[in-house]
Design a protein around this motif. Structure first.
Motif, PDB file in Angstrom:
ATOM      1  N   GLY A 101       0.789  -1.231   0.000  1.00  0.00           N
ATOM      2  CA  GLY A 101       0.000   0.000   0.000  1.00  0.00           C
ATOM      3  C   GLY A 101       0.818   1.276   0.000  1.00  0.00           C
ATOM      4  O   GLY A 101       0.600   2.165   0.826  1.00  0.00           O
ATOM      5  N   CYS A 149      -2.950   0.009   4.139  1.00  0.00           N
ATOM      6  CA  CYS A 149      -3.306   0.627   2.859  1.00  0.00           C
ATOM      7  C   CYS A 149      -3.496   2.137   2.985  1.00  0.00           C
ATOM      8  O   CYS A 149      -4.574   2.673   2.713  1.00  0.00           O
ATOM      9  N   GLN A 192      -7.540   0.347  -0.888  1.00  0.00           N
ATOM     10  CA  GLN A 192      -6.713   1.525  -0.647  1.00  0.00           C
ATOM     11  C   GLN A 192      -7.503   2.717  -1.160  1.00  0.00           C
ATOM     12  O   GLN A 192      -7.656   2.920  -2.362  1.00  0.00           O
TER      13      GLN A 192
END
Length: 339
Positions: free
Chosen positions: A203, A244, A293
């Motif tokens: 992420g 994320c 994300q």
């Protein structure tokens, strides 16, 4: 059993296997044909020209059933439910900024699939290609377009459990220099250099200075937000229980998913925003578990994907914890806002 009877049995078995194989191929072909059939009530999608330099547009992976499923598609950001223009380029994950895009693709083989990352120019033309060592899950481009990053599962295929391994890579889109894994960076945890065999990163999200990035570090069953430095090749922990991350356009806050006790193991996350100056967390007004994300539409609004009838839908929620979640666009995932 005589030799002749044995041969007959063998031939019958081979014939049966051939029938099964043919049926499997036909079933897969029929399923692919159904995927290419537009369904009533779905978004209207037509082929056209898509670029990464048209201000006020949203580019995303189209999930609507039909001939343009999985293609990069665009709509006006102010009319996300309107007709879509499809590019012809298919991506599993996508992101773009400053006229540069990253498209993570599957390459379907006869035995197994492989994966790759394409760096795209403003007209979606490929400028570079890199092998990806597993199933793609996250993608980002720095605000200047100088750097691109992606994350792939190299063991397991879900963030929900603990039995998985990821690989996060960063590439300089100008020079082509690739950092194949952030595991080569020096880790500073709680002020001390840290070493562990179980370290995972995923992420990545970039600041605007072409030096600073943020990401998730996982080790010993815990996750941390880390700030990274591309020049010193160092990452430092900032805050626990962050996954994320997504940096706001003004660079002051991070939106992220946080594991919350009491939720199901396969859906354990709520959305939060972290103020990077005060380290104060704000829970957002989305009660469902979010495994994505998130993207900042602007400095006030978060966009993210949830499972939907077509695979995924996009939702939006205020970044300050007020209001409520709203459907933004159905049959869509992996958006990027062209500013």
């Amino acid at each position: 059993m005589t030799l002749r009877n044995r041969l007959l049995v063998l031939l019958a078995a081979v014939a049966a296997l051939a029938v099964v194989a043919t049926a499997s191929v036909l079933h897969a072909s029929a399923r692919a044909e159904r995927r290419n059939e537009a369904r009533p009530g779905g978004p209207r999608v037509t082929a056209g020209r898509v670029t990464l330099t048209a201000p006020g547009t949203m580019v995303f992976r189209n999930m609507a059933w039909g001939p343009h499923r999985d293609e990069l598609t665009t709509v006006p950001a102010a009319a996300p439910a309107g007709p879509r223009t499809a590019s012809g380029l298919k991506c599993l994950r996508f992101y773009a900024a400053a006229g540069t895009g990253v498209c993570l693709q599957a390459v379907h083989g006869t035995v197994t699939d492989t994966y790759r990352a394409l760096i795209l120019d403003a007209r979606l033309k490929e400028t570079a290609r890199y092998d990806v060592p597993g199933i793609p899950s996250r993608a980002r481009v720095s605000p200047t377009g100088r750097f691109a990053a992606w994350t792939a599962f190299v063991g397991g295929d879900s963030y929900a459990g603990t039995n998985f391994s990821t690989r996060a890579a960063i590439v300089d889109t100008r020079t082509g220099k690739l950092i194949p894994t952030l595991e080569s960076f020096r880790i500073v945890k709680d002020g001390h250099v840290y070493h562990a065999a179980d370290v995972n990163f995923w992420g990545v999200t970039f600041a605007a200075d072409d030096r600073t990035f943020y990401a998730t570090l996982a080790t010993k069953g815990s996750t941390y937000l880390v700030r990274g430095d591309l020049r010193t090749r160092t990452v430092s922990t900032l805050h626990a229980n962050v996954e994320c991350p997504s940096l706001s356009p003004d660079g002051t806050r991070v939106a992220y998913k946080k594991r919350v006790k009491g939720l199901p193991k396969d859906a354990p996350w709520h959305l939060y925003v972290l103020d990077l100056r005060t380290m104060r967390e704000t829970p957002l007004a989305e009660s469902r578990s979010v495994d994505d994300q998130a993207v900042w539409r602007d400095d006030r609004t978060i966009v993210y994907a949830l499972p939907g009838d077509y695979g995924a839908d996009l939702y939006t929620v205020p970044a300050n914890g007020t209001g409520r979640a709203r459907l933004l666009s159905d049959a869509a995932v992996s958006p990027a806002y062209i500013r």
